[in-house]
Design a protein around this motif. Structure first.
Motif, short mmCIF file in Angstrom:
data_model
loop_
_atom_site.label_atom_id
_atom_site.label_comp_id
_atom_site.label_asym_id
_atom_site.label_seq_id
_atom_site.Cartn_x
_atom_site.Cartn_y
_atom_site.Cartn_z
N LEU A 206 0.78 -1.24 0.00
CA LEU A 206 0.00 0.00 0.00
C LEU A 206 0.81 1.29 0.00
O LEU A 206 0.29 2.33 -0.43
N SER A 207 2.02 1.29 0.50
CA SER A 207 2.72 2.56 0.68
C SER A 207 3.05 3.23 -0.66
O SER A 207 3.69 2.62 -1.53
N PRO A 208 2.64 4.48 -0.82
CA PRO A 208 2.97 5.21 -2.06
C PRO A 208 4.40 5.71 -2.09
O PRO A 208 4.84 6.26 -3.10
N LEU A 209 5.12 5.52 -0.98
CA LEU A 209 6.47 6.07 -0.87
C LEU A 209 7.56 5.12 -1.37
O LEU A 209 8.69 5.54 -1.57
N LEU A 210 7.22 3.86 -1.57
CA LEU A 210 8.22 2.92 -2.05
C LEU A 210 8.52 3.21 -3.52
O LEU A 210 7.63 3.19 -4.36
N THR A 211 9.78 3.46 -3.81
CA THR A 211 10.18 3.77 -5.17
C THR A 211 10.47 2.49 -5.95
O THR A 211 10.52 1.39 -5.38
N GLU A 212 10.68 2.65 -7.25
CA GLU A 212 11.03 1.50 -8.08
C GLU A 212 12.32 0.85 -7.58
O GLU A 212 12.43 -0.38 -7.52
N ASP A 213 13.29 1.69 -7.20
CA ASP A 213 14.55 1.14 -6.66
C ASP A 213 14.32 0.39 -5.36
O ASP A 213 14.96 -0.64 -5.10
N ASP A 214 13.42 0.89 -4.53
CA ASP A 214 13.09 0.20 -3.28
C ASP A 214 12.55 -1.19 -3.57
O ASP A 214 12.93 -2.19 -2.95
N LEU A 215 11.63 -1.26 -4.53
CA LEU A 215 11.00 -2.54 -4.87
C LEU A 215 12.01 -3.50 -5.50
O LEU A 215 12.01 -4.69 -5.20
N LEU A 216 12.87 -2.98 -6.36
CA LEU A 216 13.90 -3.84 -6.97
C LEU A 216 14.85 -4.36 -5.90
O LEU A 216 15.29 -5.52 -5.96
N GLY A 217 15.14 -3.53 -4.91
CA GLY A 217 15.98 -3.98 -3.80
C GLY A 217 15.33 -5.08 -2.99
O GLY A 217 16.00 -6.00 -2.53
N LEU A 218 14.03 -4.98 -2.82
CA LEU A 218 13.30 -6.02 -2.10
C LEU A 218 13.32 -7.33 -2.89
O LEU A 218 13.53 -8.41 -2.33
N ILE A 219 13.08 -7.25 -4.19
CA ILE A 219 13.00 -8.46 -5.02
C ILE A 219 14.32 -9.20 -5.03
O ILE A 219 14.35 -10.44 -4.99
N ALA B 238 10.11 -2.18 -15.13
CA ALA B 238 11.37 -2.71 -14.59
C ALA B 238 11.10 -3.69 -13.44
O ALA B 238 11.74 -4.73 -13.33
N VAL B 239 10.14 -3.35 -12.59
CA VAL B 239 9.79 -4.23 -11.47
C VAL B 239 9.14 -5.51 -12.01
O VAL B 239 9.43 -6.61 -11.53
N SER B 240 8.27 -5.37 -13.00
CA SER B 240 7.65 -6.56 -13.60
C SER B 240 8.70 -7.47 -14.20
O SER B 240 8.65 -8.70 -14.04
N LEU C 48 10.42 -9.41 -11.48
CA LEU C 48 9.58 -10.50 -10.97
C LEU C 48 9.57 -11.68 -11.93
O LEU C 48 9.62 -12.84 -11.51
N VAL C 49 9.51 -11.41 -13.21
CA VAL C 49 9.55 -12.49 -14.20
C VAL C 49 10.90 -13.21 -14.14
O VAL C 49 10.97 -14.43 -14.26
N ASP C 50 11.96 -12.45 -13.90
CA ASP C 50 13.30 -13.04 -13.83
C ASP C 50 13.48 -13.98 -12.64
O ASP C 50 14.43 -14.77 -12.61
N ARG D 143 6.38 -5.16 -20.28
CA ARG D 143 6.89 -4.89 -21.62
C ARG D 143 6.35 -5.92 -22.62
O ARG D 143 6.10 -7.07 -22.28
N GLU D 144 6.21 -5.48 -23.87
CA GLU D 144 5.74 -6.39 -24.92
C GLU D 144 6.68 -7.58 -25.06
O GLU D 144 6.23 -8.73 -25.22
N GLU D 145 7.98 -7.33 -24.98
CA GLU D 145 8.96 -8.42 -25.11
C GLU D 145 8.80 -9.44 -24.00
O GLU D 145 8.92 -10.65 -24.22
#
Length: 395
Positions: free
Chosen positions: A151-164, A184-186, A189-191, A210-212
């Motif tokens: 839910l937090s709107p403050l988590l950035t893309e870099d934050d999420l990538l760091g979590l993954i 990038a986050v999607s 997750l696929v990776d 992404r389409e690819e």
């Protein structure tokens, strides 16, 4: 604080019972001096009231941050977290601020309920301290990290990538359900190659993919049946992805594809023709005695190893061209031959024998019946095998 309240406070602190002292501790107009006194009260109910009092100064909070009562620390955590957006924004000022220091200590509290109290307050805050949100998102307890990650709107893309990068599958599942994920986050997750995580991502229609990446997942959908429906119902599919998907999905999902409104008329016609073809080749042998006679002939030909006769009988029973059976045999595919036997209405016993004779498969490669003698493959997978063989016939 009025003089009358001060006199009352003195009397209650000296002579009041714990309920009276707790009521006093909750009073918003009580002076800091009396709140400091009550913060050291012998009864946790009183200290809890002080901890929850938004008027208590930061000095009082530092007294209670190490309180032996977990309930007191829970009350303190909820209050300080709610006040956190009003703290100084500069990091150095924050670290010098007693309230911020209190919050930092509470977010490292060993008691799950204390950290959970903070997470519950700040999970949706648009102006909570970013460092606090990141710390909670990395909490080892999923019950604490989950609402913040989701839910937090403050988590950035870099934050999420760091979590993954270092997360468990459970955390990645939470991220996959987050609203409005970026490409990038999607991709990250696929990776992970985690089928369940990718399924959740595909079901998240607000996630940008992404389409690819979608094309890559479509090519794997023949083996990952759980991806087929979410792929077919994505908000956008490229014509290439839709065409490939229509060739591998089950009948149910193919019907969903045929109902999309965003594909070209030519592609829609192709998909509907494929759907009609599948319907036309559904098992036609309705009379048990006819199937039984064919099966008897088939068993006799198996015993005599009559290769061509077996192809003719299986093609007749399954209502497919002989070339389809020949292709399946040439593939040496246990699944394809089992699917043809199922399509023809034969028993799994016959299917085992046909794998050996027609497919020339060794015993170790044969698909065996289930404990109750049934087919070991689910119907949707066998329907896909049939469709695959029929498509080869039309190429």
């Amino acid at each position: 604080m009025t003089e009358s309240l001060s006199i009352l406070a003195r009397h209650i602190v000296r002579n009041g019972d714990r309920a009276d002292r707790a009521m006093l501790a909750a009073h918003r107009d009580l002076s800091p001096e009396w709140l400091v006194v009550l913060a050291s009260d012998r009864h946790p109910m009183v200290r809890e009231a002080v901890a929850a009092n938004a008027s208590a100064p930061a000095l009082v909070d530092t007294i209670l941050v190490n309180d032996p009562s977990e309930q007191v620390r829970v009350a303190l955590a909820g209050k300080v977290a709610a006040l956190s957006p009003n703290m100084p924004r500069d990091l150095q000022e924050r670290m010098e601020n007693l309230a911020w220091q209190t919050l930092c200590r509470l977010v490292r509290d060993t008691a799950t309920r204390v950290r959970a109290a903070i997470a519950d307050v700040v999970k949706s805050m648009p102006d909570a301290p970013h460092e606090l949100i990141v710390a909670l998102a990395h909490d080892p307890e999923l019950s604490i990290a989950e609402p913040v990650i989701r839910l937090s709107p403050l988590l950035t893309e870099d934050d999420l990538l760091g979590l993954i990068s270092g997360a468990s599958a459970a955390v990645n599942l939470v991220i996959a359900n987050r609203v409005a994920l970026g490409e990038a986050v999607s991709d990250a997750l696929v990776d992970t190659q985690d089928t369940e995580v990718i399924t959740e991502l595909l079901n998240n229609q607000s996630a940008a993919i992404r389409e690819e990446t979608l094309d890559k997942l479509v090519t794997r959908a023949a083996q990952q049946l759980c991806w087929q429906k979410p792929l077919a119902t994505r908000p956008y599919l490229t014509p290439h992805a839709a065409r490939i998907l229509s060739e591998v999905v089950t009948d149910e999902v193919l019907l969903l594809l045929s109902e999309r409104a965003d594909l070209s008329p030519k592609l829609m016609q192709e998909i509907r023709q494929r759907l009609s073809m599948r319907s036309a080749v559904a098992p036609q042998i309705g009379q048990e005695n006819s199937r039984a006679r064919l099966e008897t002939k088939l068993v006799a030909s198996i015993q005599r190893s009559e290769y061509q006769r077996l192809i003719e009988l299986l093609a007749l029973a399954a209502h497919v061209p002989k070339s389809v059976v020949e292709y399946a045999a040439g593939l040496h595919s246990a699944k394809a031959l089992v699917a043809l036997c199922w399509h023809a209405g034969f028993s799994m016993t016959v299917a085992v024998a046909l794998q050996s004779v027609l497919g020339r498969l060794p015993p170790s490669a044969l698909l065996k019946p289930t404990p109750n003698g049934g087919y070991p493959l689910p119907p949707h997978e066998m329907r896909w095998q049939i469709d695959f063989l029929l498509r080869r016939e039309t190429v």
